[in-house]
Motif scaffolding. Structure first.
Motif, PDB file in Angstrom:
ATOM      1  N   ARG A   1      -1.133  -0.412   0.437  1.00 24.80           N
ATOM      2  CA  ARG A   1      -0.098   0.375  -0.250  1.00 24.80           C
ATOM      3  C   ARG A   1      -0.127   1.823   0.237  1.00 24.80           C
ATOM      4  O   ARG A   1       0.923   2.411   0.533  1.00 24.80           O
ATOM      5  CB  ARG A   1      -0.308   0.314  -1.760  1.00 24.80           C
ATOM      6  N   ASN A   2      -1.304   2.427   0.313  1.00 30.72           N
ATOM      7  CA  ASN A   2      -1.417   3.818   0.754  1.00 30.72           C
ATOM      8  C   ASN A   2      -0.941   3.996   2.194  1.00 30.72           C
ATOM      9  O   ASN A   2      -0.291   4.991   2.531  1.00 30.72           O
ATOM     10  CB  ASN A   2      -2.863   4.296   0.623  1.00 30.72           C
ATOM     11  N   ALA A   3      -1.258   3.015   3.052  1.00 30.48           N
ATOM     12  CA  ALA A   3      -0.808   3.089   4.449  1.00 30.48           C
ATOM     13  C   ALA A   3       0.714   3.015   4.533  1.00 30.48           C
ATOM     14  O   ALA A   3       1.338   3.728   5.330  1.00 30.48           O
ATOM     15  CB  ALA A   3      -1.443   1.966   5.254  1.00 30.48           C
ATOM     16  N   LEU A   4       1.308   2.157   3.722  1.00 29.78           N
ATOM     17  CA  LEU A   4       2.772   2.052   3.706  1.00 29.78           C
ATOM     18  C   LEU A   4       3.415   3.331   3.161  1.00 29.78           C
ATOM     19  O   LEU A   4       4.467   3.767   3.647  1.00 29.78           O
ATOM     20  CB  LEU A   4       3.197   0.845   2.863  1.00 29.78           C
ATOM     21  N   LYS A   5       2.792   3.922   2.173  1.00 28.77           N
ATOM     22  CA  LYS A   5       3.323   5.172   1.622  1.00 28.77           C
ATOM     23  C   LYS A   5       3.334   6.277   2.671  1.00 28.77           C
ATOM     24  O   LYS A   5       4.244   7.117   2.692  1.00 28.77           O
ATOM     25  CB  LYS A   5       2.483   5.608   0.416  1.00 28.77           C
ATOM     26  N   GLN A   6       2.333   6.282   3.537  1.00 28.50           N
ATOM     27  CA  GLN A   6       2.233   7.325   4.554  1.00 28.50           C
ATOM     28  C   GLN A   6       3.358   7.257   5.584  1.00 28.50           C
ATOM     29  O   GLN A   6       3.620   8.237   6.282  1.00 28.50           O
ATOM     30  CB  GLN A   6       0.875   7.244   5.240  1.00 28.50           C
ATOM     31  N   ILE A   7       4.020   6.105   5.679  1.00 31.06           N
ATOM     32  CA  ILE A   7       5.147   5.991   6.619  1.00 31.06           C
ATOM     33  C   ILE A   7       6.465   5.803   5.869  1.00 31.06           C
ATOM     34  O   ILE A   7       7.450   5.282   6.405  1.00 31.06           O
ATOM     35  CB  ILE A   7       4.934   4.841   7.627  1.00 31.06           C
TER      36      ILE A   7
END
Length: 424
Positions: free
Chosen positions: A68-74
């Motif tokens: 989730r955090n990785a997706l938020k970063q993009i």
């Protein structure tokens, strides 16, 4: 009309080398990334074990939140739900006007059954469930034989694929995504909701597992660096410990391969790198064996006849084994480490398995089920395939005869320090 694709994440919790994600982004205007905690992946089995123990469950929760955090970063997010995918996803399709659903295909019976149920429900909505294959080092389409003709013997499989197949480059991780407008992205369940308790860190453990793609990629870089350093000093290096991230899909096997391939020309390092690559080949082999033979790896007699079972004492012997109370110091140490950390070396796994099968005369399926609960790096094909082979009922009938219990004990604990450290 806006094209929206739902991306159903399962055991592919990463952005790098993720064909499903790359393809969905390229073919849609908006995507809806989804992860579903299926209650059938938890709870008690017919063997009295848990489908998922507390250590792997915590690693899974960490990995989902990391995605989730990785997706938020993009620019994205991850919709987190609890329930049965075949019920939740059709509802999401209707609510968000989804035009297609993408996911990575699985090979084990329970996972494929869920895919089949979902596909049936989506068919009623005239929505396609598109399958991708992205869990292996070698792509199925690039194998030198069809699935039905894959050699059952690992050595033959290995020789053919290394000689006649190619390993494709990784898909580049996306740097930007556009996601559907969601009011509530949900939150992951707690361990308590699965009737599980947090495992306290054991000070004897030399390594701490932290779930997620970022942690996996960091460990991969450290592994390569450690091997380089060990090669320069001409010393041995410990096991890579990458298997938990590979099992959860936080790391792609191709990513591991190419990172190693770029460093394999370092003097004295090739043997250590080859050990990791051999592990990746075994993962592929068992996965393709499951694809070829279906559910036969779950049957007690499998491809032969299982060893004798002491039915009168089987339950008691199994309890002694799983609790590290057999009276055999090294085996008890192995089980204590497993219960405390969720991880043991491959040599330790073989030792514990053969003691259960040959010395205690407990059916191998009980051991496989217990490893399913406890191992942080559990995946169905490697676990059940390895256990079947060790019991002499696997597709590779030569595996059983190659095992020397006494030699394994000496290799695992040559000076008695291991048994002393993990004495329960």
């Amino acid at each position: 009309m806006t094209k929206k694709i739902l991306v159903w994440f399962r055991n592919d919790l990463r952005l790098h080398d993720n064909e499903v994600l790359v393809e969905a982004i390229s073919k849609s205007d908006l995507i809806l990334p989804v992860y579903i905690f299926d209650p059938r992946s938890f709870g008690e089995t017919d063997f009295g074990t848990q489908k998922t123990g507390n250590i792997r469950a915590e690693f899974l929760l960490e990995s989902v939140l990391a995605l989730r955090n990785a997706l938020k970063q993009i620019g994205g997010n991850l919709l987190i739900k609890e329930g049965k995918p075949e019920e939740i996803i059709p509802n999401l399709v209707a609510e968000y006007e989804i035009t297609e659903v993408y996911h990575h295909r699985e090979v084990a019976k329970e996972e494929t059954a869920v895919s089949g149920l979902l596909e049936n429900e989506l068919w009623k909505q005239k929505i396609n469930l598109k399958h991708f294959i992205g869990h292996t080092l070698y792509n199925k389409a690039d194998l030198p034989f069809p699935i039905k003709d894959i050699p059952d013997t690992f050595n033959q499989f290995r020789k053919r694929v290394e000689r006649d197949s190619i390993i494709k480059p990784c898909f580049i991780a996306p740097d930007r995504i556009n996601v559907a407008d969601v009011i509530d992205w949900g939150k992951p369940p707690s361990l308590k909701e699965f009737n599980l308790k947090k495992q306290q860190h054991d000070k004897r453990a030399q390594f701490k597992f932290i779930g997620g793609e970022y942690a996996g990629l960091n460990l991969l870089q450290k592994t390569v660096s450690n091997i380089k350093h060990a090669a320069e000093c001409k010393t041995l290096v410990m096991e890579s410990m990458l298997s938990a991230w590979l099992a959860m899909g936080c790391l792609s096997p191709r990513k591991v391969y190419w990172e190693i391939k770029n460093s394999e020309n370092i003097p004295n390092a090739k043997a250590m790198f080859n050990h990791i690559l051999l592990g990746l080949l075994w993962r592929d082999y068992f996965r393709f064996m499951f694809k070829k033979h279906g559910y036969k790896f779950y049957e007690q007699d499998g491809f032969g006849n299982q060893p004798p079972v002491d039915t009168k004492n089987e339950e008691v012997n199994f309890d002694h084994w799983k609790n590290g109370q057999t009276g055999f110091a090294v085996v008890d140490a192995v089980m204590t480490e497993l219960n405390s950390t969720g991880y043991i070396s491959n040599l330790a796994r073989q030792t514990a398995a053969h003691f259960l099968i040959d010395n205690l005369e407990v059916s191998w399926v009980y051991g496989a089920a217990y490893f399913e609960e406890k191992l942080i790096d559990y995946n169905p094909s490697s676990n059940w395939g390895n256990w079947a082979n060790m019991a002499g009922v696997g597709a590779d009938q030569k595996s059983k005869t190659n095992f020397n219990f006494d030699k394994n004990i000496k290799s695992l604990d040559p000076k008695g320090n291991y048994a002393l450290t993990w004495a329960s």
